[in-house]
Write a protein that holds these residues in place. Sequence first.
Motif, PDB file in Angstrom:
ATOM      1  N   ARG A 893       0.839  -1.196   0.000  1.00 21.36           N
ATOM      2  CA  ARG A 893       0.000   0.000   0.000  1.00 21.36           C
ATOM      3  C   ARG A 893       0.879   1.252   0.000  1.00 21.36           C
ATOM      4  O   ARG A 893       1.941   1.265   0.628  1.00 21.36           O
ATOM      5  N   PRO A 894       0.446   2.331  -0.653  1.00 23.13           N
ATOM      6  CA  PRO A 894       1.236   3.573  -0.605  1.00 23.13           C
ATOM      7  C   PRO A 894       1.247   4.185   0.792  1.00 23.13           C
ATOM      8  O   PRO A 894       0.300   4.026   1.564  1.00 23.13           O
ATOM      9  N   LYS A 895       2.340   4.906   1.108  1.00 23.64           N
ATOM     10  CA  LYS A 895       2.489   5.523   2.431  1.00 23.64           C
ATOM     11  C   LYS A 895       2.357   7.041   2.319  1.00 23.64           C
ATOM     12  O   LYS A 895       2.834   7.661   1.367  1.00 23.64           O
ATOM     13  N   ASN A 896       1.738   7.633   3.342  1.00 24.53           N
ATOM     14  CA  ASN A 896       1.542   9.074   3.398  1.00 24.53           C
ATOM     15  C   ASN A 896       2.176   9.657   4.648  1.00 24.53           C
ATOM     16  O   ASN A 896       2.545   8.929   5.578  1.00 24.53           O
ATOM     17  N   CYS A 897       2.262  10.974   4.672  1.00 27.14           N
ATOM     18  CA  CYS A 897       2.648  11.705   5.876  1.00 27.14           C
ATOM     19  C   CYS A 897       1.647  12.824   6.074  1.00 27.14           C
ATOM     20  O   CYS A 897       1.532  13.733   5.243  1.00 27.14           O
ATOM     21  N   LEU A 898       0.880  12.749   7.154  1.00 28.26           N
ATOM     22  CA  LEU A 898      -0.151  13.732   7.458  1.00 28.26           C
ATOM     23  C   LEU A 898       0.295  14.569   8.644  1.00 28.26           C
ATOM     24  O   LEU A 898       0.469  14.054   9.751  1.00 28.26           O
ATOM     25  N   GLY A 899       0.488  15.858   8.423  1.00 24.49           N
ATOM     26  CA  GLY A 899       0.944  16.751   9.482  1.00 24.49           C
ATOM     27  C   GLY A 899       0.028  17.951   9.622  1.00 24.49           C
ATOM     28  O   GLY A 899      -1.108  17.959   9.153  1.00 24.49           O
ATOM     29  N   ILE A 900       0.539  18.991  10.271  1.00 23.57           N
ATOM     30  CA  ILE A 900      -0.242  20.195  10.546  1.00 23.57           C
ATOM     31  C   ILE A 900       0.243  21.319   9.643  1.00 23.57           C
ATOM     32  O   ILE A 900       1.435  21.631   9.598  1.00 23.57           O
ATOM     33  N   ARG A 901      -0.693  21.887   8.905  1.00 17.82           N
ATOM     34  CA  ARG A 901      -0.393  23.045   8.057  1.00 17.82           C
ATOM     35  C   ARG A 901      -0.724  24.318   8.835  1.00 17.82           C
ATOM     36  O   ARG A 901      -1.811  24.437   9.396  1.00 17.82           O
ATOM     37  N   ASP A 902       0.201  25.232   8.882  1.00 16.25           N
ATOM     38  CA  ASP A 902       0.027  26.471   9.642  1.00 16.25           C
ATOM     39  C   ASP A 902      -0.509  27.572   8.717  1.00 16.25           C
ATOM     40  O   ASP A 902       0.044  27.785   7.636  1.00 16.25           O
ATOM     41  N   TYR A 912      -3.202  17.125   7.359  1.00 15.74           N
ATOM     42  CA  TYR A 912      -2.871  17.733   6.075  1.00 15.74           C
ATOM     43  C   TYR A 912      -1.731  16.964   5.407  1.00 15.74           C
ATOM     44  O   TYR A 912      -0.879  16.377   6.081  1.00 15.74           O
ATOM     45  N   PHE A 913      -1.691  17.011   4.082  1.00 17.10           N
ATOM     46  CA  PHE A 913      -0.574  16.427   3.347  1.00 17.10           C
ATOM     47  C   PHE A 913       0.590  17.427   3.384  1.00 17.10           C
ATOM     48  O   PHE A 913       0.991  18.010   2.388  1.00 17.10           O
ATOM     49  N   TYR A 914       1.097  17.590   4.605  1.00 19.18           N
ATOM     50  CA  TYR A 914       2.135  18.583   4.869  1.00 19.18           C
ATOM     51  C   TYR A 914       2.934  18.107   6.066  1.00 19.18           C
ATOM     52  O   TYR A 914       2.407  17.973   7.175  1.00 19.18           O
ATOM     53  N   CYS A 915       4.208  17.836   5.866  1.00 21.06           N
ATOM     54  CA  CYS A 915       5.100  17.404   6.948  1.00 21.06           C
ATOM     55  C   CYS A 915       6.434  18.112   6.762  1.00 21.06           C
ATOM     56  O   CYS A 915       7.274  17.678   5.960  1.00 21.06           O
ATOM     57  N   ASP A 916       6.611  19.235   7.472  1.00 21.35           N
ATOM     58  CA  ASP A 916       7.806  20.062   7.275  1.00 21.35           C
ATOM     59  C   ASP A 916       7.943  20.440   5.809  1.00 21.35           C
ATOM     60  O   ASP A 916       9.030  20.442   5.228  1.00 21.35           O
ATOM     61  N   GLY A 917       6.840  20.752   5.178  1.00 18.32           N
ATOM     62  CA  GLY A 917       6.791  21.053   3.752  1.00 18.32           C
ATOM     63  C   GLY A 917       5.750  20.179   3.077  1.00 18.32           C
ATOM     64  O   GLY A 917       5.134  19.314   3.703  1.00 18.32           O
ATOM     65  N   GLU A 918       5.503  20.426   1.788  1.00 17.57           N
ATOM     66  CA  GLU A 918       4.502  19.657   1.062  1.00 17.57           C
ATOM     67  C   GLU A 918       4.858  18.171   1.065  1.00 17.57           C
ATOM     68  O   GLU A 918       6.019  17.794   0.890  1.00 17.57           O
ATOM     69  N   SER A 919       3.844  17.345   1.263  1.00 11.92           N
ATOM     70  CA  SER A 919       4.026  15.891   1.309  1.00 11.92           C
ATOM     71  C   SER A 919       2.869  15.240   0.564  1.00 11.92           C
ATOM     72  O   SER A 919       1.916  14.763   1.179  1.00 11.92           O
ATOM     73  N   PRO A 920       2.903  15.243  -0.769  1.00 11.57           N
ATOM     74  CA  PRO A 920       1.764  14.749  -1.550  1.00 11.57           C
ATOM     75  C   PRO A 920       1.422  13.298  -1.230  1.00 11.57           C
ATOM     76  O   PRO A 920       2.262  12.518  -0.756  1.00 11.57           O
ATOM     77  N   ARG A 921       0.188  12.964  -1.492  1.00  8.47           N
ATOM     78  CA  ARG A 921      -0.308  11.610  -1.244  1.00  8.47           C
ATOM     79  C   ARG A 921       0.601  10.568  -1.900  1.00  8.47           C
ATOM     80  O   ARG A 921       0.970  10.675  -3.057  1.00  8.47           O
ATOM     81  N   GLY A 922       0.958   9.564  -1.137  1.00 12.64           N
ATOM     82  CA  GLY A 922       1.744   8.453  -1.656  1.00 12.64           C
ATOM     83  C   GLY A 922       3.207   8.738  -1.889  1.00 12.64           C
ATOM     84  O   GLY A 922       3.916   7.900  -2.462  1.00 12.64           O
ATOM     85  N   SER A 923       3.694   9.890  -1.414  1.00 14.41           N
ATOM     86  CA  SER A 923       5.075  10.277  -1.716  1.00 14.41           C
ATOM     87  C   SER A 923       6.104   9.660  -0.773  1.00 14.41           C
ATOM     88  O   SER A 923       7.305   9.884  -0.935  1.00 14.41           O
ATOM     89  N   LYS A 924       5.671   8.880   0.200  1.00 16.59           N
ATOM     90  CA  LYS A 924       6.591   8.297   1.181  1.00 16.59           C
ATOM     91  C   LYS A 924       6.906   6.835   0.898  1.00 16.59           C
ATOM     92  O   LYS A 924       7.367   6.108   1.783  1.00 16.59           O
ATOM     93  N   GLY A 925       6.678   6.400  -0.334  1.00 17.56           N
ATOM     94  CA  GLY A 925       7.040   5.035  -0.697  1.00 17.56           C
ATOM     95  C   GLY A 925       5.886   4.059  -0.519  1.00 17.56           C
ATOM     96  O   GLY A 925       4.720   4.440  -0.507  1.00 17.56           O
ATOM     97  N   ARG A 926       6.252   2.791  -0.359  1.00 13.29           N
ATOM     98  CA  ARG A 926       5.259   1.724  -0.276  1.00 13.29           C
ATOM     99  C   ARG A 926       5.560   0.800   0.894  1.00 13.29           C
ATOM    100  O   ARG A 926       6.715   0.621   1.288  1.00 13.29           O
ATOM    101  N   LEU A 927       4.509   0.196   1.417  1.00 13.32           N
ATOM    102  CA  LEU A 927       4.691  -0.886   2.373  1.00 13.32           C
ATOM    103  C   LEU A 927       5.195  -2.118   1.623  1.00 13.32           C
ATOM    104  O   LEU A 927       5.096  -2.202   0.397  1.00 13.32           O
ATOM    105  N   PRO A 928       5.744  -3.096   2.324  1.00  9.35           N
ATOM    106  CA  PRO A 928       6.319  -4.257   1.635  1.00  9.35           C
ATOM    107  C   PRO A 928       5.246  -5.127   0.977  1.00  9.35           C
ATOM    108  O   PRO A 928       4.061  -5.055   1.303  1.00  9.35           O
TER     109      PRO A 928
END
Length: 1003
Positions: A893-902, A912-928
């Motif tokens: 499955r694709p991985k996300n990072c959901l953070g707080i947008r100020d 939000y799709f924001y973790c120390d900057g923009e973090s688009p959906r699925g941009s954190k790789g994949r689970l095994p």
Amino acid sequence: MNALNFGRRQFRRTALAAALGMTLASGVVYAQSNSSGVIFGRADSATGATVKIVNVDTGLSRELPVSSDGRYRATSLPVGSYKVTLLRDGNVVETRDVQVNIGSGSDVSFAAASATQAQTLEGVQVVGTSLPAIDVSSVDSRTVLTSEQLQRIPVASNVNAAALLAPGVVAGDSRYGGVISFGGASAAENQYYINGFAVTNPLTGLGFATLPFDAIDQQQILTGGYGAEYGRSTGGVVNLTTKRGSNTWKAGAQVQWSPRALTANPRSIYYPQHTGNVTDGTIYQDRSGNKTTNTLYGLYVSGPLIKDKLFIYAAADVVRQDGSRGVTNVLTRTSFDGPLKANHWLGKIDWNITDSHILELTGLGDTNLNDTTIYSYDYATKSRTARLGTEHQKNLGTANSTPGGVAYIGKYTGYITDSLTVDALYGHSRTDHIDVVTGAAGVNCPNIVDNRNVPAARKRVSCAPVQGNLNTPGAYDEVDNIRFDIQYHIGDHDLRVGIDNQKAESFGGLAVQGGATWTYTTPPASGTISGFPELAIPAGSTEIVRRQIFRASGNVKVEQSAQFIEDNWQVSDRWHAYIGLRNEQFKNFNTDGVVFVKQRHQLAPRLGLTWDVFGDSTFKVYANAGRYHLAIPSNVAIRGAGPQLFERQYFTYAPGSIDPITNVPTNPVAISGIHYANGADGSAPDPKTLSAKNLSAYYQDEYILGFDKQLAPDWTMGAKVTYRKLRSIIDDMCDSRPIEAWAARNSITISPDANIPGCFLFNPGKGNTFTVDLNNDGKYENIVLSKADLGFPELKRKYVALNLYVEHQFNQQFYGRAEYVLSHSYGNSEGLLKSDIGQLDPSVTQDWDFPELMIGSNGPLPSDRRHQLKAYGFWQMTPEWMFGANLAAYSGRPKNCLGIRDPDIYNYGSSYFYCDGESPRGSKGRLPWTYQLSLNAEYRPAMFNHDLSLKLDVFNLLNQQREQNIDETFQTGDGNPSPTYTRALSYSAPRSVRLTARYDFSL
């Protein structure tokens, strides 16, 4: 004994079903009632030629004339084994045997020109070319599993596990229970039927009421292209027919045992490595002992009350889950023990009033009981300590995905003339939901969450036996379903018109355990908490806590009506066309019985075309296109249209001033005002203002192009391409800024007490018109807002898939099928659900609450398993020994990072799709990748006439336990880094063993 000729008498019924009923490739001809089938074909059209059809088990008989063009067709036949005889002037010319499958057609042609299409069995041997593996008239995509297959393939004894054998079907998020996703849709977009009656969970659309697994005669899984009789689904359809009595009295019993001792230890969960956290790499949940012993006791009896006329079938399962020593995580620090009990029963009466009139009555019950004792748990000593209390649950299941209940179904079939058939069905179901928690006498124990960056041993825990939200006392669901259709054959056309009406009523809701949730946090370094601009943290404060109160409940109702018409047109000998149209209407009522959403004339055309390339049923090319609608589930009325309170407030307190029992601050000092999330202050919203005007229904368009090719008498292969596009959804918007901007543009002053709902139901990605009382004086404004005014992006959910398969038909020894699916599910909305956070609020997810939440939301969706490989089959080595295998492999499955947008002005926290900057959906790789190999072996000793079966199933033989989903929230609600970000939420099930002893006999 010759291996090709063994066991003729004992395996007669099995061979017939396997050789004629194992067409697991794309469907069959002519859409039928969803609990019956059809026999059709070509024959000698000489004067006086007729075809006689007789059910082998019940004696039901029909005799039809052969038309002038040499064709005949018998509709709405109960599934089962039939003898088809060609008669000329009353004399027998030829007799053939055939198996009728659920919702399917079987071609039994006698004409010499179609000899290659003959479907004949003599004893257990297939004569001539056997059943053609390709039906040149099918336009849909389906898998049909018979009871024999479900026994022979190593698969868990539940409907969704069997449905996962179909192409494009994947497991849903574990937080919703054992649900499944079809073709990129969310897991709440499927429909389930038992004997033609819809048993889908009416409250959320997740899961269904089930039945004794051994009572399933056939399971049909429709993954696309299905006809106009089916609606309320943009995912897939699972259609079950049950076994029925025959002219022979039969009985049987079985015991299935999955011992705890033969189950591998589940993987424990650890805190991820995040530099600076004291919890890095430490234990989060010890799951090594979280396993049980599962036992199933089942029996059945069937036979004739009156030979050839009146038949009965009855079955029951009792399931017990014992030996649990479950342990929760280090934050809640509890251990639980208690048997899970499930009781399933089914009774069916079939009455052949005459050969022209059939009545079927079905009753079924599905009860799930869970009595759990909860203890506190000491992770340091890995032992239980004090008993905290108990929880009694009935018909809840995980996330309400197994709702249970009792249902009664009546169906009438009338063969009025040779060309006219009538079907009528009425069904009623009721499910009562119970959730009772008993804790320490006289103590009100709220939820406690401790997000402070301190060792686990120092974190505060709740004295409540369970945490979270509890179901409202007295909760229930009721469903009434009426279906009626007429089929008429004229010339080359088979016409069918019908109605499909359903009413679902529910009383339900949730309230937070103990009255509130208290969340402890370390003061942020910034001195402010996102979402509370008025918050001032007093200097020197070292302890902060947030109190959150939630409750929502009420009576709600959904009425869904549909009319459909379809024509199966045999254009020529090589071309067949399907033309269908479904018209649907939906009405949703709020907790006061007032309609808040009404949708009419939702037209869903369905078109299909097949081409028999060579005219001999060895090569078929087919295509179809269709539109599919979905109604809003009942849960929306409770969560969006009824009274709801969602209150938040922050406090500080003196260190150490904590109640030693409840762990709640004894003298908290408020440092913020009360914030009502999305205006949920406990009052019911005005139904006139709740939804946008002229709301479009939830619907999806689908296109399929494929072919099937016979490679040899026993071998077929094929390929198809599927494209799905979600065109419209309904969700809630909680942003008042566009309305305020509209008022400013039109020089309208909004009064302080304006009646503006906290959230509106609307169609995301397009313009909407809202009705709002801006001055709380009873005068409503029609506020027309464009897509640009609302600020949301276009709705996007697309699914494209290439499906390749090869299949070997059963030849008395071996059956096998291998399937590969290359697919991509992508967009900015999963649909009814939000699996990113496991949100159980169909159609009112947080996705579309504010435009900021949708920034970066476009990408691979949670159901995107790019590669899927499935292979399964069985080998009858001797009359005594049979072996089966089931392999499934999925990419991660694709991985996300959901953070707080100020600024997080609406206090949505880490969403939000924001973790120390923009973090688009699925941009954190994949689970095994996930791999599952299951094997079984069955022994039927000859000394018991092969009626005794001893079977061993080993599931997940290699014990591959891979991450299924993870915590994707990057920060806690107060803005601090989350120590659990990327923590595994679940792993695939560990290796387990199931031992089965079964005995079947005739009386």
